[in-house]
Design a protein around this motif. Structure first.
Motif, PDB file in Angstrom:
ATOM      1  N   GLY A   1     -21.836  24.923  -9.978  1.00 49.04           N
ATOM      2  CA  GLY A   1     -21.488  24.564  -8.610  1.00 49.04           C
ATOM      3  C   GLY A   1     -20.040  24.889  -8.318  1.00 49.04           C
ATOM      4  N   VAL A   2     -19.748  25.195  -7.057  1.00 42.00           N
ATOM      5  CA  VAL A   2     -18.374  25.480  -6.657  1.00 42.00           C
ATOM      6  C   VAL A   2     -18.054  24.744  -5.360  1.00 42.00           C
ATOM      7  N   VAL A   3     -16.832  24.234  -5.296  1.00 41.16           N
ATOM      8  CA  VAL A   3     -16.306  23.631  -4.074  1.00 41.16           C
ATOM      9  C   VAL A   3     -15.084  24.455  -3.677  1.00 41.16           C
ATOM     10  N   PRO A   4     -15.234  25.381  -2.717  1.00 39.26           N
ATOM     11  CA  PRO A   4     -14.092  26.202  -2.304  1.00 39.26           C
ATOM     12  C   PRO A   4     -13.163  25.418  -1.377  1.00 39.26           C
ATOM     13  N   THR A   5     -11.856  25.446  -1.666  1.00 31.56           N
ATOM     14  CA  THR A   5     -10.883  24.748  -0.825  1.00 31.56           C
ATOM     15  C   THR A   5      -9.630  25.597  -0.689  1.00 31.56           C
ATOM     16  N   MET A   6      -8.767  25.172   0.228  1.00 34.32           N
ATOM     17  CA  MET A   6      -7.431  25.759   0.326  1.00 34.32           C
ATOM     18  C   MET A   6      -6.384  24.750  -0.138  1.00 34.32           C
ATOM     19  N   GLY A   7      -6.828  23.754  -0.915  1.00 33.12           N
ATOM     20  CA  GLY A   7      -5.897  22.779  -1.449  1.00 33.12           C
ATOM     21  C   GLY A   7      -5.559  21.690  -0.451  1.00 33.12           C
ATOM     22  N   ALA A   8      -4.432  20.977  -0.726  1.00 34.25           N
ATOM     23  CA  ALA A   8      -4.062  19.800   0.066  1.00 34.25           C
ATOM     24  C   ALA A   8      -5.270  18.867   0.156  1.00 34.25           C
ATOM     25  N   LEU A   9      -5.817  18.527  -0.990  1.00 37.44           N
ATOM     26  CA  LEU A   9      -7.092  17.819  -1.061  1.00 37.44           C
ATOM     27  C   LEU A   9      -6.993  16.403  -0.509  1.00 37.44           C
ATOM     28  N   HIS A  10      -8.042  16.008   0.209  1.00 37.29           N
ATOM     29  CA  HIS A  10      -8.162  14.661   0.753  1.00 37.29           C
ATOM     30  C   HIS A  10      -9.554  14.131   0.422  1.00 37.29           C
ATOM     31  N   GLN A  11      -9.874  12.944   0.930  1.00 38.55           N
ATOM     32  CA  GLN A  11     -11.145  12.321   0.584  1.00 38.55           C
ATOM     33  C   GLN A  11     -12.345  13.136   1.045  1.00 38.55           C
ATOM     34  N   GLY A  12     -12.175  13.944   2.086  1.00 36.51           N
ATOM     35  CA  GLY A  12     -13.257  14.824   2.509  1.00 36.51           C
ATOM     36  C   GLY A  12     -13.599  15.832   1.420  1.00 36.51           C
ATOM     37  N   HIS A  13     -12.557  16.494   0.879  1.00 30.45           N
ATOM     38  CA  HIS A  13     -12.788  17.417  -0.230  1.00 30.45           C
ATOM     39  C   HIS A  13     -13.408  16.694  -1.423  1.00 30.45           C
TER      40      HIS A  13
END
Length: 284
Positions: free
Chosen positions: A27-39
């Motif tokens: 599995g992958v969770v793509p993000t641009m960082g600055a992680l919050h509870q949504g991520h």
């Protein structure tokens, strides 16, 4: 336990090939960082739906129209790694820029349809950037499944269409929007809001919720949306770029509530662009 931070695709694929040989679901969770509870809610869902989980962090220059927006986008890698530690993800992929866009890179993945309206019209080239980087991340991670939040609802539809059209083999899973107690949708951009702007920000969702109730009650869609936009501007927003009712999935315009739909909005508040979406359900 802090997961290893991997910056080179060859190092990542040494892991993913071994996982594939073992029969693991990746599995992958793509993000641009600055992680919050949504991520982190996406990471939690991925942990429940895959044997191995990779979180990617890459601030993708190709999906920014405004160079200043790219420059100001929060970058918090060390803090992000700390937030991920309790989830025991298997890898954090923070690719060096040349791992995504090496010298001589000239390919762009471009969609029509769901990518051509709303954000696609307001930010030319934005979804080309999204589609290109997602294609790279799906192939580099060899992911069986990928998790995306519904807050970026149009992006979710674009990525779903992309994976299906190009036979990428990655199932796209949408997850509910996570909100603050006052209704503001969690977003990395919220970090850019001043204290004064943060107080005003929930007015967007509040206006959309009232509009949803009126539309579901059978009121005229065009009038409800006009009044909701005016309400948002009166609450202190600089401008409402769009506040529309669209068919769920296809994002086709709707002037009457004839099936499952979405309210989608984008508005400017003190130099920060906020987006939001909520489901609208027709009466039985």
């Amino acid at each position: 336990m802090t997961a290893p931070i991997i910056r080179r695709k060859d190092d990542l694929q040494a892991l993913t090939r071994a996982w594939r040989r073992a029969g693991d679901v990746i599995g992958v969770v793509p993000t641009m960082g600055a992680l919050h509870q949504g991520h982190l809610s996406l990471v939690r869902a991925a942990k429940a739906g895959a044997d191995r989980v990779i979180v990617t962090i890459f601030v993708n220059p190709k999906q920014f129209n405004d160079p200043k927006d790219l420059e100001n986008y929060p970058r918090t890698e060390e803090d992000d790694a700390r937030k991920l530690a309790p989830f025991a993800v298997d890898a954090i992929y923070v690719p060096d820029p040349d791992q995504i866009y090496p010298d001589g890179f000239v390919t762009t993945v471009s969609l029509g349809g769901v990518a051509s309206v709303l954000e696609g019209a307001a930010r030319p080239g934005h979804f080309d950037g999204v589609a290109t980087v997602v294609t790279k991340l799906f192939t580099q991670t060899m992911a069986d499944r990928a998790w995306f939040g519904e807050k970026d609802y149009q992006q979710l539809q674009v990525v779903t269409r992309l994976s299906a059209d190009l036979d990428l083999g990655t199932e796209v899973v949408g997850c509910p929007t996570i909100r603050e107690e006052d209704g503001l949708a969690l977003s990395s951009r919220n970090l850019l809001l001043s204290d004064r702007a943060r107080i005003k920000a929930p007015a967007l969702n509040a206006a959309m919720e009232r509009a949803r109730g009126r539309i579901e009650a059978g009121e005229e869609v065009a009038q409800v949306l006009d009044e909701a936009s005016l309400e948002v501007e009166r609450a202190g927003f600089n401008a409402v770029e769009y506040l529309v009712l669209r068919a769920a999935g296809t994002l086709a315009p709707m002037d009457r509530l004839t099936g499952p739909a979405r309210l989608l909005a984008a508005a400017q508040l003190a130099g920060v662009r906020l987006i939001d979406t909520i489901a609208v359900t027709p009466p039985d």
